[in-house]
Design an enzyme around this catalytic site. Sequence first.
Site, PDB file in Angstrom:
ATOM      1  N   ILE A  59       0.822  -1.220   0.000  1.00 47.96           N
ATOM      2  CA  ILE A  59       0.000   0.000   0.000  1.00 47.96           C
ATOM      3  C   ILE A  59       0.849   1.261   0.000  1.00 47.96           C
ATOM      4  O   ILE A  59       0.357   2.340  -0.332  1.00 47.96           O
ATOM      5  CB  ILE A  59      -0.995   0.040   1.190  1.00 47.96           C
ATOM      6  N   ALA A  81      -5.059  -4.228   4.775  1.00 50.36           N
ATOM      7  CA  ALA A  81      -3.603  -4.309   4.793  1.00 50.36           C
ATOM      8  C   ALA A  81      -3.009  -3.533   5.966  1.00 50.36           C
ATOM      9  O   ALA A  81      -3.290  -2.353   6.151  1.00 50.36           O
ATOM     10  CB  ALA A  81      -3.034  -3.783   3.482  1.00 50.36           C
ATOM     11  N   SER A 124     -10.638  -2.139  14.991  1.00 48.06           N
ATOM     12  CA  SER A 124     -10.495  -3.142  16.046  1.00 48.06           C
ATOM     13  C   SER A 124     -11.105  -2.653  17.341  1.00 48.06           C
ATOM     14  O   SER A 124     -11.136  -1.445  17.617  1.00 48.06           O
ATOM     15  CB  SER A 124      -9.010  -3.442  16.246  1.00 48.06           C
ATOM     16  N   TYR A 149       0.228  -0.861  17.814  1.00 47.52           N
ATOM     17  CA  TYR A 149      -0.763  -1.412  16.885  1.00 47.52           C
ATOM     18  C   TYR A 149      -2.133  -0.788  17.146  1.00 47.52           C
ATOM     19  O   TYR A 149      -2.814  -0.324  16.223  1.00 47.52           O
ATOM     20  CB  TYR A 149      -0.854  -2.933  17.032  1.00 47.52           C
ATOM     21  N   LYS A 153      -4.721   1.930  14.750  1.00 46.37           N
ATOM     22  CA  LYS A 153      -6.152   1.804  14.450  1.00 46.37           C
ATOM     23  C   LYS A 153      -6.915   3.033  14.931  1.00 46.37           C
ATOM     24  O   LYS A 153      -7.760   3.593  14.222  1.00 46.37           O
ATOM     25  CB  LYS A 153      -6.716   0.540  15.103  1.00 46.37           C
ATOM     26  N   ASN A 179     -12.823 -10.636  18.182  1.00 47.25           N
ATOM     27  CA  ASN A 179     -11.752 -11.634  18.002  1.00 47.25           C
ATOM     28  C   ASN A 179     -12.150 -12.683  16.981  1.00 47.25           C
ATOM     29  O   ASN A 179     -12.833 -13.651  17.324  1.00 47.25           O
ATOM     30  CB  ASN A 179     -11.428 -12.305  19.342  1.00 47.25           C
ATOM     31  N   ASN A 199      -2.350 -15.056  18.505  1.00 48.29           N
ATOM     32  CA  ASN A 199      -3.750 -15.176  18.921  1.00 48.29           C
ATOM     33  C   ASN A 199      -4.037 -16.544  19.524  1.00 48.29           C
ATOM     34  O   ASN A 199      -3.348 -17.526  19.232  1.00 48.29           O
ATOM     35  CB  ASN A 199      -4.674 -14.910  17.726  1.00 48.29           C
ATOM     36  N   PHE A 218      -1.951 -16.316  29.998  1.00 43.24           N
ATOM     37  CA  PHE A 218      -1.346 -15.159  30.663  1.00 43.24           C
ATOM     38  C   PHE A 218      -2.304 -14.572  31.706  1.00 43.24           C
ATOM     39  O   PHE A 218      -3.103 -13.696  31.411  1.00 43.24           O
ATOM     40  CB  PHE A 218      -0.947 -14.111  29.624  1.00 43.24           C
ATOM     41  N   ARG A 292       0.124 -10.414  30.947  1.00 45.44           N
ATOM     42  CA  ARG A 292       0.856  -9.591  29.981  1.00 45.44           C
ATOM     43  C   ARG A 292       0.504  -8.131  30.202  1.00 45.44           C
ATOM     44  O   ARG A 292      -0.654  -7.791  30.458  1.00 45.44           O
ATOM     45  CB  ARG A 292       0.479  -9.980  28.546  1.00 45.44           C
TER      46      ARG A 292
END
Length: 337
Positions: A59, A81, A124, A149, A153, A179, A199, A218, A292
């Site tokens: 992209i 993407a 997300s 990340y 978004k 999810n 995941n 976790f 985590r």
Amino acid sequence: MSILVTGGAGFIGSHTVVELQNAGYEAVVLDNLSNSSKKSLERVETITGKVITFYENDINDRAALQKIFKTEKITACIHFAGLKAVGESVNKPWEYYQNNIAGTLVLVDEMRKNGIKNLIFSSSATVYGDPAFIPITESCPKGICTNPYGWTKSMLEQILTDIQTADPEWNIILLRYFNPIGAHKSGTIGEDPNGLPNNLMPFITQVAVGKLPELGIFGNDYDTPDGTGVRDYIHVVDLADGHVKALKKIDEKCGLEIYNLGTGTGYSVLDIISNFEKVTGIKIPYTIKPRRSGDIASCYANADKAKTELGWKAKYGISEMCADAWNWQSKNPEGYQ
């Protein structure tokens, strides 16, 4: 009518191309294959019996986008993407901002230069951060993201909102996924992560198929019924169908809209394991590990808006999600390799 699907060879992208072709759309796929395989598209063609126009480009490659928009009769874009590994984003923030944000700006710039102002963005539930309330509706305020990340978004949602506000000719739908798990019923396409899965479900299936020795959980001291994190898991085919429904909404000149795509039901990590074991008869060994950083206790959707405005509702339950994920992994123990 041709739909440009960026990242169309990936897990969600390939399933969406199936649903698009089955609904009568022509799919043009752009994918750099950095975390996907061209074999997924070959298998999509087998499933649908229709040819996919494929461009192996990035992209960020403006010249490639210019060629696509000049050559193909694109009417809308579904934009998947992007780099998507949470942990990796913490270690490689520049790469995530450069690829996800700068790449999207190049894409949108070339779209508007060619008069293509219809976009569905793959967002997300991470944009909600630690949600202000549960179940999460679209009116839930966006939160503090816990990793680069998530910030890409959240920032892209804001950028696309500002673009649509400045130019109301744009029709933009932000789809906030929860999810996605499962796989196509045929077992010929599915989730095939590079390296160690990030995941839960592909980790479970790789343990089940013998690729990994055990699952790490976790944290088991969260404020949830069994102490493990609760999430809203959605079948990837349901998610793909949501994009087809969103395209129909764009045809109505919708302006800017936001929709949660989830089931509205939360399942803990131990719930997923027990459902998988029940469906497959395979025991999944696991060990409890420390929490985590950035993980939250619970996150699940209220998807009533998508039901009311898009006519969309998740059809598949957790048993089918587990069964289809295992059907894919058991038939393809090494993924697309």
